[in-house]
Write a protein that holds these residues in place. Structure first.
Motif, PDB file in Angstrom:
ATOM      1  N   ALA A  89     -38.986  26.583  -6.668  1.00  0.00           N
ATOM      2  CA  ALA A  89     -39.668  25.648  -7.693  1.00  0.00           C
ATOM      3  C   ALA A  89     -38.686  25.839  -8.894  1.00  0.00           C
ATOM      4  O   ALA A  89     -38.094  24.982  -9.364  1.00  0.00           O
ATOM      5  N   TYR A  90     -38.497  27.080  -9.148  1.00  0.00           N
ATOM      6  CA  TYR A  90     -37.568  27.663 -10.442  1.00  0.00           C
ATOM      7  C   TYR A  90     -36.101  26.987 -10.222  1.00  0.00           C
ATOM      8  O   TYR A  90     -35.710  26.406 -11.152  1.00  0.00           O
ATOM      9  N   ALA A  91     -35.555  27.110  -8.901  1.00  0.00           N
ATOM     10  CA  ALA A  91     -34.367  26.800  -8.829  1.00  0.00           C
ATOM     11  C   ALA A  91     -33.977  25.385  -9.054  1.00  0.00           C
ATOM     12  O   ALA A  91     -33.135  24.729  -9.524  1.00  0.00           O
ATOM     13  N   GLN A 129     -31.529  34.995 -11.111  1.00  0.00           N
ATOM     14  CA  GLN A 129     -31.557  33.938 -12.096  1.00  0.00           C
ATOM     15  C   GLN A 129     -32.170  34.648 -13.240  1.00  0.00           C
ATOM     16  O   GLN A 129     -31.883  33.947 -14.379  1.00  0.00           O
ATOM     17  N   LEU A 130     -33.047  35.412 -13.355  1.00  0.00           N
ATOM     18  CA  LEU A 130     -33.576  36.023 -14.367  1.00  0.00           C
ATOM     19  C   LEU A 130     -32.950  36.831 -15.102  1.00  0.00           C
ATOM     20  O   LEU A 130     -33.483  37.443 -16.081  1.00  0.00           O
ATOM     21  N   GLY A 131     -31.887  37.494 -14.481  1.00  0.00           N
ATOM     22  CA  GLY A 131     -31.238  38.600 -15.193  1.00  0.00           C
ATOM     23  C   GLY A 131     -31.742  39.783 -14.770  1.00  0.00           C
ATOM     24  O   GLY A 131     -31.300  41.058 -15.240  1.00  0.00           O
ATOM     25  N   GLU A 132     -32.622  40.024 -13.734  1.00  0.00           N
ATOM     26  CA  GLU A 132     -33.067  41.336 -13.424  1.00  0.00           C
ATOM     27  C   GLU A 132     -32.275  41.888 -12.024  1.00  0.00           C
ATOM     28  O   GLU A 132     -32.564  41.607 -11.049  1.00  0.00           O
ATOM     29  N   HIS A 133     -31.235  42.443 -12.459  1.00  0.00           N
ATOM     30  CA  HIS A 133     -30.205  42.764 -11.328  1.00  0.00           C
ATOM     31  C   HIS A 133     -30.454  43.766 -10.133  1.00  0.00           C
ATOM     32  O   HIS A 133     -30.164  43.594  -9.336  1.00  0.00           O
TER      33      HIS A 133
END
Length: 807
Positions: free
Chosen positions: A479-481, A553-557
Motif C-alpha cells: 500500500a505504501y509503495a 523506504q522509511l530509511g530504517e536501514h
C-alpha cells in the motif's frame, strides 16, 4: 445493466481517422499521440457502469478444478467499500450466497463477501411472500422459498431486481451504511414479508427481533468462517413505508401470531457444516456439483418475524434498512443520516454515481465488448472489499470488544483476505484509491493496538486464522509503495517487526525459523489453523522481504538489512538433488521420494507450483535452477496447462500461488513468453457471465490480477512498486490517480491476438526493459507500445535489462 445471462452494453462510438491523415503514424507514436482505427469503441464516463456484469463468477467455469471452479461472487446491490451488500441467496450453497444454476431464492440478506471460498455473513434475510403465514419457517423453510427465472432478473452496480414467480417484484439499492428495498406485491393478495433473523450463512448462536408500528429491529450473533471460532454481532433497523396490518413471530416450531418479539439462534444446515469443514483447508473436496452445492435450508431451531401490509392504496412497499456492528441505535442513525430522506430512485442514482467515480479511474478505448465487460466487472469486484466497518457517527466495535471512534473524515475498515489480497489487489487499491487504502492500513493498525496482532484473515472485528503466512506485512508495504501513505508509518513498521520476531498466533513456528530457517513438517505449532509448513515458510520469506522493503523506504536501514537477509531462507527449502523447493523435517531431511505434484506440505497447491514462489529474488532462484535456459524450458512445460488445479505439476491460475509465475519469464530473458502466457490466461480464463472466473474471486484478488494483466503490468515484487511487463489488452488506457498523476498507455495494435512487444517508448524514450521502476507509479507517465502477433525474441532479453531481484 445486465439482464439474465445476456449482456446489454452501452452503444459504442466510432472514432474518426482524421488524426491519421494529419499526423504520420511514426511521428504520432514517437510523441505519445495514439490514433485508434475506425470502428473502435470508446468507453465513456457514462457507460463504464453499463459494462459491468454482476453475475460474473456466480456459477462455475467448465473445466476448472473441483472446489475451485466458481468465482463465489454475488449479484446484489452494493457501493464501493460499502457496509451493506443487499443480495439474493439461493437454496443451493455458494460462499457468496448465490449459485446461478439454482432458481430458488431463500431470502435477500444484507451482508456478503465477494468470492471468499467459504460462507460468511448472509445476515438478516428478507423473504417476500404472498399469502398467510400458517407454519413456522423454522419447521418448514421450503414453504417460504421463491422460485424465479433469470429472464426476469436484472443487475447493475448499485441495483438488483428480480420478478419472483410468486408475482412479487423485488428491487434493491444501497448507500454506504444502509439499503433501500422496494417490494411490489400482486394486487388483491396478502402481502407478507418475513425476516429470518437467525438465518445467517453459518447459522447464528443467537438472534433477536422486535416489531414496532412500522419498523423492525434486532440483531444476529454469528461467525464460524471456514470452521473458525470467530464471532460477530450485527444489528439492524428497518422502517417501512406504511404501518403493518398484522404481525407475528416464530421461535423454533412455534408460530406466534400477533407477537412482537422473538429470540433464538439456528445452526447452519448439516450439509453446509460438513462442507465448511472440508473447505477449511481444502484437503478433501467432494467431486460432484451436488456435494459442493448442497441445500442450505433444513428444519430445526430458529427465530424471526413476519408482517403483512394493506396494499389497497399502494401495492409497493419500501423498506429503509440500516446495519451496524455497534448497536440498533447506530443502525437507525445510519438509515436516518443516509437513506431516511432518499426515495428509491434517488438512492439508486447516487449508487450509480459512486460507481462511476470509481470505475472511471481507468478509462479504456477499443477492445471487444466482452473484453470491456470483463475489465470493468473485474474493477468493480476489486472495489467491493475491504468494507467500511464504522458507522456514520464514526463508531465501530474493536478487536477488544470495546466501542471506538475514528477521526472525522476517516473510516474503519474490516474483512481482510490477507493471503489473497497482498499479491495485487492492495496495490491496485492504493494506485486508484490511496485515501481509502490509507484508512485500510490505519484500520489494521487500530486492530493491532486492540488485539496485539495485525490482521491475517479477519472478519468483522475478530481473527479467523484462515490461511497461512503473515500477509499484513506485504499489504502495508505494498500500500505504501503504491501511494497510500497517510498512516503512522513508524507504528506500522514497529508492529510488523514485533510480529515477525516475537511469539504470536499469526506466525506460529517462529522458534523454528530462528533455529532452522524453515518450518519443519514434524514440528509442533500449537494453534491457529497451522498447516502447509513449506508453503508457510515461503510466505514468511515474502513477509520478511516486505518488511525489508518498507523499512528501506522509511530509511530504517538496519531493519531493512536484517529482514532482507532473513528473507533468503527460501534457500533452506531448495533441494539441489531435485531442483525443487521441498518440505523438510526437524532433522533437515527432504522427502525420500518426492512428487512435485503432491500437495503435501503446501497450501492450495503443490511443490511444482510453489517452487516458483520467490518473487523478490527470482535471479537467485533461477541461478539455483541452473540458469535462464533451463528455467525457460521448465516454465514452458509448467504452462502447457493454465489451470490444472492443486494436484497436477502445472500452472494453477485459478488460485493465488501461481498468480505471479507468468511474469517470471521477464526475469529469465524471455519476456515474449510472459506476453503470450498472460494474454492466453486473459483470453481463456476470464469472460463475462456466471462462468467467467476460473477460481474464487477472493475478495477481489482474482479480479485484480485481470485488471493488471489488461494493463500489461504486474506488481511482481511484494512491498515495492516495480512492475513486470507483459502487454496491454486495449489500444488506449488512461489511469487517473487521486493525486492528479495520469498514466497513459498506448498500443495501436492491441488485441486478443497481438500480445508481443516489438517496441516500447517510456515517456518518449526507447526502452528495452520488461519492467517499470517505482517512479513511474509515483509520478505518472506515458507508455507507447508497438505490438504484433509474432514474437520479438530479442526485446527485453538482455540480462542487463531484467527486472531487479533482491539477493
Amino acid at each position: 445493466m445486465v439482464r439474465g445471462r445476456g449482456i446489454r452494453l452501452a452503444q459504442t462510438l466510432t472514432i474518426a481517422l482524421l488524426l491519421m491523415l494529419l499526423i504520420p503514424s511514426g511521428l504520432a507514436l514517437a510523441r505519445g499521440v495514439h490514433v485508434l482505427a475506425a470502428g473502435s469503441a470508446l468507453t465513456s464516463a457514462a457507460n463504464s457502469v453499463a459494462e459491468v456484469d454482476p453475475f460474473t463468477g456466480t456459477g462455475a467455469q467448465p473445466g476448472s478444478p473441483s472446489g475451485y471452479a466458481g468465482g463465489d461472487t454475488f449479484p446484489g446491490a452494493d457501493v464501493p467499500f460499502g457496509l451493506v451488500q443487499w443480495s439474493p441467496d439461493t437454496v443451493s450453497y455458494a460462499p457468496g450466497g448465490y449459485w446461478y444454476p439454482d432458481n430458488r431464492i431463500k431470502g435477500f440478506s444484507l451482508t456478503h463477501l465477494n468470492g471468499a471460498g467459504c460462507p460468511a455473513y448472509g445476515d438478516i434475510p428478507f423473504i417476500p411472500y404472498v399469502g398467510t403465514v400458517k407454519e413456522s419457517p423454522a419447521a418448514n423453510p421450503s414453504r417460504y422459498i421463491a422460485t424465479f427465472s433469470h429472464a426476469h432478473e436484472t443487475a447493475s452496480p448499485g441495483y438488483y431486481q428480480v420478478a419472483l414467480d410468486n408475482k412479487v417484484n423485488v428491487e434493491l439499492t444501497v448507500t454506504q451504511h444502509s439499503g433501500l428495498g422496494r417490494f411490489t406485491y400482486p394486487q388483491g393478495q396478502t402481502a407478507t414479508l418475513l425476516l429470518n433473523v437467525s438465518g445467517s450463512a453459518n447459522g447464528t448462536h443467537d438472534a433477536q427481533v422486535k416489531i414496532g408500528h412500522d419498523s423492525i429491529s434486532g440483531w444476529a450473533l454469528s461467525g464460524g468462517f471456514c470452521g473458525a471460532k470467530n464471532t460477530y454481532k450485527l444489528y439492524f433497523w428497518t422502517q417501512f413505508s406504511q404501518p403493518f396490518a398484522t404481525t407475528g413471530t416464530w421461535h423454533d416450531k412455534a408460530l406466534q401470531p400477533g407477537n412482537l418479539n422473538a429470540e433464538g439462534g439456528s445452526p447452519a444446515s448439516p450439509a453446509v457444516q460438513q462442507l465448511s469443514t472440508l473447505l477449511k483447508q481444502r484437503t478433501s473436496l467432494p467431486p460432484s456439483a451436488t456435494q459442493l452445492h448442497p441445500a442450505t435450508i433444513a428444519s430445526g431451531p430458529g427465530s424471526g418475524a413476519y408482517v403483512t401490509f394493506d396494499t389497497r392504496a399502494s401495492s409497493t412497499i419500501t423498506a429503509h434498512v440500516g446495519v451496524s456492528f455497534v448497536s440498533v441505535a447506530n443502525a437507525r442513525d445510519n438509515v436516518e443520516q443516509e437513506a431516511g430522506h432518499n426515495n428509491f430512485a434517488r438512492a439508486q442514482k447516487q449508487a450509480q454515481q459512486a460507481w462511476l467515480q470509481r470505475l472511471n479511474s481507468i478509462r479504456i478505448k477499443g477492445g471487444l465488448a466482452t473484453q470491456r465487460s470483463t475489465f470493468y466487472t473485474a474493477l468493480y469486484h476489486v472495489f467491493l472489499q475491504p468494507n467500511i466497518f464504522s458507522d456514520v457517527n464514526g463508531q465501530y466495535i474493536g478487536f477488544d470488544g470495546n466501542i471506538h471512534t475514528v477521526e472525522p473524515g476517516h473510516a474503519q475498515y474490516a474483512n481482510y483476505s490477507g493471503w489473497d489480497i497482498y499479491r495485487s489487489e492492495i496495490q491496485l487499491l492504493a494506485l486508484l484509491a490511496p485515501k481509502e487504502t490509507s484508512d485500510i492500513v490505519k484500520s489494521m493498525l487500530n486492530d493491532y493496538r486492540q488485539s496485539g496482532q495485525l490482521p491475517k484473515w479477519s472478519l468483522a472485528n475478530s481473527e479467523t486464522y484462515v490461511m497461512v503466512g503473515d500477509p499484513a506485512d506485504p499489504i502495508i508495504a505494498g500500500a505504501y509503495a503504491f501511494g497510500a501513505r497517510n498512516f503512522d508509518t513508524q507504528a506500522a513498521l514497529d508492529a510488523m517487526v514485533k510480529q515477525a520476531t516475537q511469539p504470536n498466533n499469526v506466525r506460529p513456528g517462529q522458534n523454528y525459523l530462528d533455529e532452522l530457517g524453515y518450518l519443519p513438517t514434524d514440528g509442533h505449532y500449537g494453534c491457529c489453523s497451522f498447516y502447509g509448513p513449506a508453503a508457510t515458510s515461503l510466505e514468511y520469506n515474502t513477509a520478511d522481504f516486505a518488511i525489508s522493503a518498507f523499512a528501506r523506504q522509511l530509511g530504517e536501514h538496519a531493519s531493512a538489512q536484517k529482514f532482507l537477509a532473513r528473507a533468503q531462507n527460501w534457500k533452506k527449502l531448495f533441494n539441489p538433488a531435485t531442483h525443487f523447493l521441498e518440505p523438510r523435517n526437524l532433522e533437515g531431511a527432504f522427502p525420500a521420494s518426492y512428487d512435485p505434484a503432491s500437495p503435501q506440505g503446501w497450501v492450495e497447491g503443490n511443490g511444482a507450483q510453489y517452487s516458483w514462489m520467490v518473487p523478490f529474488n527470482l535471479r537467485g532462484l533461477f541461478n539455483a535452477l541452473g540458469g535462464n535456459d533451463k528455467v525457460v524450458k521448465r516454465l514452458d512445460t509448467f504452462f502447457t496447462r493454465l489451470n490444472a488445479g492443486p494436484n497436477q505439476p502445472y500452472a494453477f491460475l485459478g488460485n493465488e500461488p501461481t498468480f505471479e509465475t507468468p511474469w517470471e519469464y521477464d526475469y529469465a530473458g524471455a519476456p515474449y513468453k510472459a506476453q503470450k502466457v498472460v494474454r492466453d490466461v486473459a483470453n481463456t480464463l476470464y469472460t463475462p457471465g456466471p462462468g467467467g472466473l476460473a477460481g474464487n474471486d477472493d475478495l477481489g484478488e482474482t479480479s485484480s490480477w485481470y485488471v493488471f494483466a489488461a494493463l500489461g503490468m504486474f506488481p511482481e515484487t511484494p512491498g515495492t512498486a516495480d512492475l513486470a511487463l507483459a502487454s496491454p489488452l486495449f489500444p488506449e488506457i488512461t489511469i487517473y490517480r487521486q493525486g492528479g498523476q495520469v498514466i497513459q498507455i498506448y498500443a495501436l495494435q492491441a488485441s486478443a491476438r497481438t500480445p508481443y512487444i516489438h517496441n516500447l517508448l517510456l515517456n518518449g524514450e526507447l526502452s528495452h526493459k520488461p519492467w517499470l521502476p517505482a517512479s513511474f507509479i509515483e509520478k505518472g507517465g506515458t507508455l507507447n507500445f508497438t505490438l504484433s502477433d509474432t514474437p520479438d525474441r530479442s526485446w527485453g532479453s538482455d540480462p542487463a535489462d531484467a527486472p531487479p531481484s533482491a539477493f
